[in-house]
Design a protein around this motif. Structure first.
Motif, PDB file in Angstrom:
ATOM      1  N   GLY A  13      64.698  91.190  77.142  1.00 19.11           N
ATOM      2  CA  GLY A  13      63.877  92.347  77.520  1.00 19.11           C
ATOM      3  C   GLY A  13      64.686  93.391  78.254  1.00 19.11           C
ATOM      4  N   ILE A  14      64.209  93.775  79.454  1.00 22.60           N
ATOM      5  CA  ILE A  14      64.938  94.800  80.217  1.00 22.60           C
ATOM      6  C   ILE A  14      66.156  94.224  80.941  1.00 22.60           C
ATOM      7  N   GLY A  15      66.371  92.903  80.840  1.00 28.48           N
ATOM      8  CA  GLY A  15      67.523  92.290  81.523  1.00 28.48           C
ATOM      9  C   GLY A  15      68.824  93.062  81.272  1.00 28.48           C
ATOM     10  N   SER A 250      56.020  86.457  96.410  1.00 27.21           N
ATOM     11  CA  SER A 250      57.138  87.397  96.271  1.00 27.21           C
ATOM     12  C   SER A 250      56.757  88.590  95.388  1.00 27.21           C
ATOM     13  N   ASP A 251      55.829  88.421  94.453  1.00 24.11           N
ATOM     14  CA  ASP A 251      55.346  89.597  93.711  1.00 24.11           C
ATOM     15  C   ASP A 251      54.532  90.500  94.634  1.00 24.11           C
ATOM     16  N   LEU A 252      53.721  89.869  95.502  1.00 28.68           N
ATOM     17  CA  LEU A 252      52.958  90.662  96.476  1.00 28.68           C
ATOM     18  C   LEU A 252      53.924  91.435  97.386  1.00 28.68           C
ATOM     19  N   GLY A 259      57.200  98.238  94.055  1.00 29.86           N
ATOM     20  CA  GLY A 259      57.133  97.631  92.730  1.00 29.86           C
ATOM     21  C   GLY A 259      58.251  96.641  92.511  1.00 29.86           C
ATOM     22  N   LEU A 260      58.139  95.903  91.394  1.00 35.04           N
ATOM     23  CA  LEU A 260      59.124  94.854  91.117  1.00 35.04           C
ATOM     24  C   LEU A 260      60.524  95.416  90.885  1.00 35.04           C
ATOM     25  N   GLY A 261      60.605  96.631  90.416  1.00 34.61           N
ATOM     26  CA  GLY A 261      61.914  97.241  90.152  1.00 34.61           C
ATOM     27  C   GLY A 261      62.698  97.572  91.411  1.00 34.61           C
ATOM     28  N   MET A 262      62.079  97.363  92.579  1.00 30.61           N
ATOM     29  CA  MET A 262      62.763  97.640  93.849  1.00 30.61           C
ATOM     30  C   MET A 262      63.166  96.348  94.570  1.00 30.61           C
ATOM     31  N   CYS A 278      63.757  90.406  91.307  1.00 30.12           N
ATOM     32  CA  CYS A 278      62.571  89.540  91.347  1.00 30.12           C
ATOM     33  C   CYS A 278      61.765  89.615  90.053  1.00 30.12           C
ATOM     34  N   HIS A 279      61.969  90.702  89.283  1.00 31.11           N
ATOM     35  CA  HIS A 279      61.101  90.874  88.115  1.00 31.11           C
ATOM     36  C   HIS A 279      61.531  90.041  86.916  1.00 31.11           C
ATOM     37  N   GLY A 280      60.627  89.997  85.930  1.00 34.78           N
ATOM     38  CA  GLY A 280      60.917  89.310  84.681  1.00 34.78           C
ATOM     39  C   GLY A 280      61.459  90.290  83.653  1.00 34.78           C
ATOM     40  N   SER A 281      61.316  89.927  82.377  1.00 40.18           N
ATOM     41  CA  SER A 281      61.939  90.715  81.306  1.00 40.18           C
ATOM     42  C   SER A 281      61.114  91.941  80.915  1.00 40.18           C
ATOM     43  N   ALA A 282      59.937  92.113  81.504  1.00 39.27           N
ATOM     44  CA  ALA A 282      59.078  93.301  81.305  1.00 39.27           C
ATOM     45  C   ALA A 282      59.064  93.795  79.859  1.00 39.27           C
ATOM     46  N   PRO A 283      58.620  92.956  78.924  1.00 37.20           N
ATOM     47  CA  PRO A 283      58.656  93.374  77.508  1.00 37.20           C
ATOM     48  C   PRO A 283      57.840  94.642  77.244  1.00 37.20           C
ATOM     49  N   ASP A 284      56.855  94.933  78.112  1.00 40.79           N
ATOM     50  CA  ASP A 284      56.030  96.137  77.884  1.00 40.79           C
ATOM     51  C   ASP A 284      56.828  97.433  77.975  1.00 40.79           C
ATOM     52  N   ILE A 285      57.957  97.417  78.706  1.00 49.14           N
ATOM     53  CA  ILE A 285      58.743  98.658  78.818  1.00 49.14           C
ATOM     54  C   ILE A 285      60.155  98.515  78.221  1.00 49.14           C
ATOM     55  N   ALA A 286      60.459  97.331  77.679  1.00 46.61           N
ATOM     56  CA  ALA A 286      61.818  97.105  77.144  1.00 46.61           C
ATOM     57  C   ALA A 286      62.135  98.095  76.027  1.00 46.61           C
ATOM     58  N   LYS A 290      62.865 102.956  80.607  1.00 48.99           N
ATOM     59  CA  LYS A 290      62.056 103.180  81.814  1.00 48.99           C
ATOM     60  C   LYS A 290      62.324 102.164  82.925  1.00 48.99           C
ATOM     61  N   ALA A 291      63.115 101.140  82.633  1.00 54.10           N
ATOM     62  CA  ALA A 291      63.310 100.074  83.629  1.00 54.10           C
ATOM     63  C   ALA A 291      64.031 100.614  84.860  1.00 54.10           C
ATOM     64  N   ASN A 292      63.510 100.273  86.008  1.00 55.36           N
ATOM     65  CA  ASN A 292      64.137 100.673  87.271  1.00 55.36           C
ATOM     66  C   ASN A 292      65.265  99.670  87.593  1.00 55.36           C
ATOM     67  N   PRO A 293      66.510 100.115  87.667  1.00 58.42           N
ATOM     68  CA  PRO A 293      67.624  99.187  87.918  1.00 58.42           C
ATOM     69  C   PRO A 293      67.864  98.900  89.404  1.00 58.42           C
ATOM     70  N   CYS A 339      60.000 105.630  86.954  1.00 61.80           N
ATOM     71  CA  CYS A 339      58.808 105.590  86.095  1.00 61.80           C
ATOM     72  C   CYS A 339      57.754 104.626  86.633  1.00 61.80           C
ATOM     73  N   GLU A 340      58.193 103.506  87.249  1.00 62.99           N
ATOM     74  CA  GLU A 340      57.187 102.529  87.698  1.00 62.99           C
ATOM     75  C   GLU A 340      56.315 103.078  88.827  1.00 62.99           C
ATOM     76  N   PHE A 341      56.736 104.169  89.455  1.00 54.92           N
ATOM     77  CA  PHE A 341      55.908 104.820  90.483  1.00 54.92           C
ATOM     78  C   PHE A 341      55.096 105.966  89.883  1.00 54.92           C
TER      79      PHE A 341
HETATM   80  P1  ATP Z   1      58.178  86.641  85.151  1.00 60.22           P
HETATM   81  O1  ATP Z   1      57.002  85.740  85.173  1.00 60.22           O
HETATM   82  O2  ATP Z   1      59.177  86.353  84.086  1.00 60.22           O
HETATM   83  O3  ATP Z   1      58.788  86.885  86.500  1.00 60.22           O
HETATM   84  P2  ATP Z   1      56.286  88.724  85.199  1.00 60.22           P
HETATM   85  O4  ATP Z   1      55.146  88.151  84.449  1.00 60.22           O
HETATM   86  O5  ATP Z   1      56.242  88.755  86.691  1.00 60.22           O
HETATM   87  O6  ATP Z   1      57.628  88.058  84.715  1.00 60.22           O
HETATM   88  P3  ATP Z   1      57.550  91.195  84.727  1.00 60.22           P
HETATM   89  O7  ATP Z   1      58.342  91.066  83.494  1.00 60.22           O
HETATM   90  O8  ATP Z   1      58.287  91.119  85.985  1.00 60.22           O
HETATM   91  O9  ATP Z   1      56.388  90.160  84.653  1.00 60.22           O
HETATM   92  O10 ATP Z   1      56.716  92.541  84.681  1.00 60.22           O
HETATM   93  C1  ATP Z   1      55.538  92.754  85.467  1.00 60.22           C
HETATM   94  C2  ATP Z   1      55.205  94.244  85.426  1.00 60.22           C
HETATM   95  O11 ATP Z   1      56.140  94.954  86.242  1.00 60.22           O
HETATM   96  C3  ATP Z   1      55.280  94.856  84.033  1.00 60.22           C
HETATM   97  O12 ATP Z   1      54.262  95.797  83.859  1.00 60.22           O
HETATM   98  C4  ATP Z   1      56.630  95.511  84.028  1.00 60.22           C
HETATM   99  O13 ATP Z   1      56.694  96.627  83.183  1.00 60.22           O
HETATM  100  C5  ATP Z   1      56.835  95.926  85.477  1.00 60.22           C
HETATM  101  N1  ATP Z   1      58.251  95.863  85.819  1.00 60.22           N
HETATM  102  C6  ATP Z   1      58.983  94.748  86.040  1.00 60.22           C
HETATM  103  N2  ATP Z   1      60.244  95.050  86.304  1.00 60.22           N
HETATM  104  C7  ATP Z   1      60.352  96.391  86.251  1.00 60.22           C
HETATM  105  C8  ATP Z   1      61.426  97.311  86.427  1.00 60.22           C
HETATM  106  N3  ATP Z   1      62.675  96.916  86.732  1.00 60.22           N
HETATM  107  N4  ATP Z   1      61.160  98.628  86.297  1.00 60.22           N
HETATM  108  C9  ATP Z   1      59.932  99.058  86.013  1.00 60.22           C
HETATM  109  N5  ATP Z   1      58.872  98.244  85.845  1.00 60.22           N
HETATM  110  C10 ATP Z   1      59.074  96.920  85.945  1.00 60.22           C
END
Ligand code: ATP
Length: 362
Positions: A13-15, A250-252, A259-262, A278-286, A290-293, A339-341
């Motif tokens: 994903g965005i990795g 940690s998501d909270l 946001g997770l991108g920070m 902390c975030h996952g692969s965020a396939p919705d924005i891959a 738009k991924a915040n590094p 973008c995430e903001f």
């Molecule tokens: P995992 O369970 O693998 O940690 P997750 O279910 O927590 O993953 P994420 O992939 O982290 O899900 O994404 C959660 C939401 O946060 C999605 O809407 C994603 O687009 C957004 N998001 C995550 N990381 C970023 C990023 N670096 N920049 C912008 N948006 C992000």
């Protein structure tokens, strides 16, 4: 010349999208400090590797990563790629167990100038560290679910050995922070009012607390902590919790930074450490740019701090400070809105701003 070898696992994903800018920032910061070099070896692992080859991380890849001084990881897993039992492919979680990366360290410090969700002005002063146990707890049940037609059981495992190494690490962290002016408190987050395993967790916490009299040991139930983290997150210093509770909190906590991108993190063990956002692969924005590094760039800075301490190498700490300072300055004016903001700054723009501030400071 001081040199370190870094294994880089971009993942899915965005990795890869957040890893590439982080390597650029690392290289530029090393160059700016001088006399310090990082060698990067990129390795393949993750859901796509599993889909194509039937294993999420090959044994030789594990060995190559083990040979490195530290590991930088993007994100792994894709919702549509699953093991036969329905679980997502997550080799990064397996690595935590395999390498005993027992402490998931998540520093929570909103960057001044970045948009924050809490209106209270004190929210800008939030500065705590959440440490998540990462080798057992409810996650120990992964792949071991006891299931019949009518019932499914996931067994939570809490062991004395894992608790002791975790709590000692956290008390030392709180001691260290105290020398830098922090409160010197450690809060154990559990559910000791309901689960016997959590009573055990808390009892060991209290035992270890006696060995660290300079740190004020506190307790919170996890549900109460979820509320506290919204109502007064500025009143915490270091907190420690079980694997699953830590996953959720940690998501909270990332939300408190916008946001997770920070949100950066480090998976720390006695021998090795993996640094990743902390975030996952965020396939919705891959693939959308738009991924915040920022989270990955800050995780790379954490990696340098860890190398600095482990190898008593002040130059690594200097590079880390240069990077965190550049990130702070990039956001300080309040006009950088990823973008995430809801802003327009994509991966390239955030990276450009960090690099610009890095060069200005060097
Ligand atoms: P995992 O369970 O693998 O940690 P997750 O279910 O927590 O993953 P994420 O992939 O982290 O899900 O994404 C959660 C939401 O946060 C999605 O809407 C994603 O687009 C957004 N998001 C995550 N990381 C970023 C990023 N670096 N920049 C912008 N948006 C992000």
């Amino acid at each position: 010349m001081v040199e370190f070898h870094i294994a880089v696992l971009p993942g899915d994903g965005i990795g890869p999208e957040v890893i590439v800018p982080s390597l650029d920032v690392l290289a530029a910061a090393c160059m700016a400090v001088g006399g310090f070099k990082l060698h990067f070896t990129t390795l393949e692992a993750g859901a796509l590797v599993y889909r194509d080859r039937g294993v999420a991380i090959a044994e030789e890849t594990v060995e190559a990563a083990e040979a490195a001084d530290a590991i930088l990881l993007g994100a792994m897993g894709l919702p549509e790629v699953r093991y036969p039992d329905g679980r997502e492919v997550a080799p990064q979680v397996d690595l935590r167990e395999r390498w005993s990366l027992f402490a998931g360290v998540r520093p929570v410090r909103p960057i001044p100038g970045s948009p924050l969700p809490l209106a209270d002005a004190r929210a800008a002063g939030v500065d705590f560290v959440l440490v998540r146990e990462q080798t057992e707890g409810l996650f120990a049940a992964r792949g071991k679910t006891e299931q019949t037609e009518d019932e499914a059981r996931d067994v939570q495992v809490i062991t004395r050995a894992a608790c002791e190494r975790l709590f000692d690490f956290c008390f030392k962290l709180a001691e260290q922070r105290k020398t830098k002016g922090y409160a010197g408190t450690l809060t154990c987050v559990d559910k000791a009012n309901v689960l016997g395993s959590m009573v055990f967790f808390r009892r060991i916490f209290d035992e270890r607390a006696k060995l660290f009299p300079g740190v004020a040991a506190r307790h919170r139930y996890v549900d109460a902590m979820a509320l506290d983290l919204i109502k007064h997150p500025w009143s915490f210093d270091v907190m420690v919790t079980e694997n699953m509770y830590g996953d959720i909190l940690s998501d909270l906590a990332a939300g408190l930074m916008g946001g997770l991108g920070m949100a950066p993190s480090g998976d720390i063990g006695h021998e090795r450490a993996v640094f990743q956002p902390c975030h996952g692969s965020a396939p919705d924005i891959a693939g959308k740019g738009k991924a915040n590094p920022t989270a990955t760039i800050l995780s790379a800075a954490m990696m340098l701090d860890w190398l600095a301490e482990r190898h008593n190498e002040p130059k690594a700490g200097q590079v880390a400070r240069l990077i965190t300072g550049a990130v702070d300055r990039a956001y300080a004016g309040g006009d950088l809105k990823p973008c995430e903001f809801g802003g327009t700054a994509g991966t390239l723009e955030v990276t450009r701003r960090v690099l610009e501030n890095l060069q200005a400071a060097a």
